[in-house]
Design an enzyme around this catalytic site. Structure first.
Site, short mmCIF file in Angstrom:
data_model
loop_
_atom_site.label_atom_id
_atom_site.label_comp_id
_atom_site.label_asym_id
_atom_site.label_seq_id
_atom_site.Cartn_x
_atom_site.Cartn_y
_atom_site.Cartn_z
N GLU A 266 0.86 -1.17 0.07
CA GLU A 266 -0.11 -0.01 -0.12
C GLU A 266 0.91 1.21 0.13
OE1 GLU A 266 -3.63 1.94 2.85
OE2 GLU A 266 -2.30 0.59 3.57
N LYS A 341 -10.15 0.88 -1.48
CA LYS A 341 -10.14 0.67 -0.07
C LYS A 341 -11.55 0.93 0.26
CE LYS A 341 -7.24 1.07 3.87
NZ LYS A 341 -6.16 1.92 4.47
N CYS A 375 -5.06 -3.25 3.06
CA CYS A 375 -4.67 -3.18 4.65
C CYS A 375 -5.60 -3.13 5.52
CB CYS A 375 -3.97 -1.66 4.68
SG CYS A 375 -3.27 -1.35 6.21
#
Length: 512
Positions: A266, A341, A375
């Site tokens: 990321e 995300k 993440c």
């Protein structure tokens, strides 16, 4: 002439309908050897005898290269054979379906498509075919087209040694050596009319280390997928070209190990924000977003060139004036797909004004169905469960954490996702420091590949781990067939035993 944008690269079996285009491509590839193209009846015979041995590589639907081969009993081949001994008979009686060796009788890439590493794809296909058919190896007579420049001073054997030691450059022999082929012997008078090679050839060989015994039961598909994780070092870069040079270095490295995927972390491109450190954090990251389109375009080119699927990690992207954390899957067939995300961290929202994404989907690849979560998203089990219900085999998680606490959250949740969804999970993060970039000062990471916990897998559910806080790559193989067995024969059945009569996880349409 500038090549048009590559939108699709694919390997296909050669058909008779390809003949005229194949003839044109062959003539373009062998300009110094006129009338060297294959005749229609020869192509037809090869296809009828051994269809899976005759392939073309197409770029945007046009033939860019070709590889033709037969199976032979190598013990029946004379040590000093010629090309005509192998391919001179138009009925190809040399082909023996019970033979033990794949003999390459032609391989070329059209001049317009050279430099894209398409030849390596043809060679990789032959290697996989050899493994699937359980053959001992691959052989062919390799040309040495630069030998005529040195023939008065050195022998062919001396020429080979000088090419191996990098004293002389030979485009064909160098390519073959770099693809794990080794010279066996010199073949004199191998190909009539090959004046550039002095009619010499080098018998090149590749050994199939998986060979066991002759078998008539070829494997339809390889179940083993090789993952290449890039544990990226945050450091100062002079600019985009410097950063992309480092990225290509890692792609080249994992591709050299024949990896199917390259996973970046990321915000791996965050060092580029150093040039904007005089701005506020929201302004700086929006400047970083200006590089995203170019990086993805370059990654797409590299995925084709190095024959590897690249997961770009994540980058900031501006859409309709709003900032998102997104990434791209750049497939080796030239196509590109986007992911977002879903859950941004409190810090991303507070400091940068990052918006939440809405895309939750799996991606079809040439290595099965995969999922990608960025993440923080891996800490929400509902997302990976939705992907598992769509048939996900491998979950990729590019992450960025600054402390061991943050890393532990990602790691422990990723391991849980592997167990509960009976899938593989690969995580890749960044290490090092960025003192010249606000809000990105320190990083902590230990990239890893996690598995379910059952008898066919590591008892602790860890397939491989990188060294903590060290720049490196991590290469690991995962066997998809083991997941199929687990789903049916595992000690427990996490997916099958869900109480769907009591609870469910489902997607809803996001509010616009």
């Amino acid at each position: 002439m500038k090549m048009e944008k590559i939108e699709n690269v694919e390997l296909k079996y050669l058909t008779l309908e390809d003949f005229e285009e194949l003839k044109e491509a062959t003539e373009a590839a062998y300009l110094s050897m006129p009338n060297s193209y294959w005749k229609l009846d020869e192509i037809g015979k090869l296809i009828s005898l051994f269809p899976e041995g005759q392939i073309v590589i197409k770029v945007n639907g046009d033939i860019a290269g070709c590889a033709l081969s037969v199976i032979v009993d190598f013990n029946e081949i004379d040590d000093n054979h010629t090309y005509d001994d192998i391919a001179g008979d138009t009925s190809f009686k040399i082909h023996d379906e019970d033979g033990d060796t794949l003999y390459g009788i032609d391989v070329f890439i059209k001049p317009d498509y050279r430099g894209l590493r398409l030849g390596r794809r043809l060679y990789d296909y032959r290697k996989e075919l050899c493994e699937n058919l359980n053959l001992k190896g691959i052989v062919f007579g390799g040309r040495i087209p630069n030998y005529h420049k040195f023939s008065k001073d050195i022998s062919p054997l001396q020429y080979i040694e000088k090419v191996r030691s990098k004293e002389i450059h030979d485009p064909v022999l160098n390519f073959q050596l770099s693809n794990d082929f080794h010279p066996v012997r010199i073949l004199k008078g191998y190909l009539e009319g090959d004046d550039d090679s002095g009619e010499y050839a080098v018998l090149m060989e590749w050994d199939n280390v998986y060979y066991t015994k002759p078998s008539k039961k070829p494997s339809a598909n390889k179940s083993v997928v090789r993952l290449g994780l890039i544990q990226w070092q945050m450091r100062t870069y002079e600019g985009l070209e410097d950063l992309m040079h480092q990225a290509e270095y890692f792609i080249d490295t994992v591709a050299g190990y024949r990896s199917d995927f390259a996973l970046f972390p990321e915000f791996f491109n965050a060092p580029l924000m150093a040039a904007y450190n005089h701005m506020s954090e929201p302004e700086a990251i929006r400047e970083l977003a200006g590089f995203t389109d170019t990086i993805i375009e370059r990654f797409s080119e590299l995925s084709v060139s190095y024959n590897i699927n690249i997961i770009s990690g994540s980058m900031p992207e501006m859409i309709d004036g709003k900032l998102y954390n997104v990434g791209y899957l750049c497939k080796r067939d030239g196509s590109v797909e986007r992911f977002e995300k879903i859950h941004v961290t409190p810090d991303e929202a507070k400091v940068w004004g990052m918006q939440t994404g809405n895309i939750v989907k799996t991606f079809d690849t040439d290595c099965g169905k995969i999922g990608i979560l960025i993440c923080y998203d891996v800490e929400f089990p509902e997302l990976s469960r939705l992907l598992a219900e769509e048939g996900m085999d491998i979950l990729f998680v590019p992450f960025l954490t600054d402390t061991q606490n943050g890393y532990s959250r990602v790691k422990l949740c990723a391991q849980a996702r592997a167990v509960e969804n009976e899938c593989y999970v690969a995580i890749a993060g960044s290490v090092g420091n960025l003192p010249n970039v606000h809000n990105m000062d320190i990083q902590y990471a230990q990239s890893a590949v996690f598995t379910p916990c059952d008898f066919a897998f590591p008892s602790n559910g860890i397939k491989a781990e990188a060294t903590p806080n060290a720049e490196m790559i991590l290469v690991a193989d995962v066997d998809i067939d083991l997941l199929r067995e687990l789903h049916t024969f595992g000690s427990v059945h996490n997916l099958k035993d869900r109480r769907k009569d009591l609870y469910e996880v489902r997607k809803i349409s996001p509010h616009k």
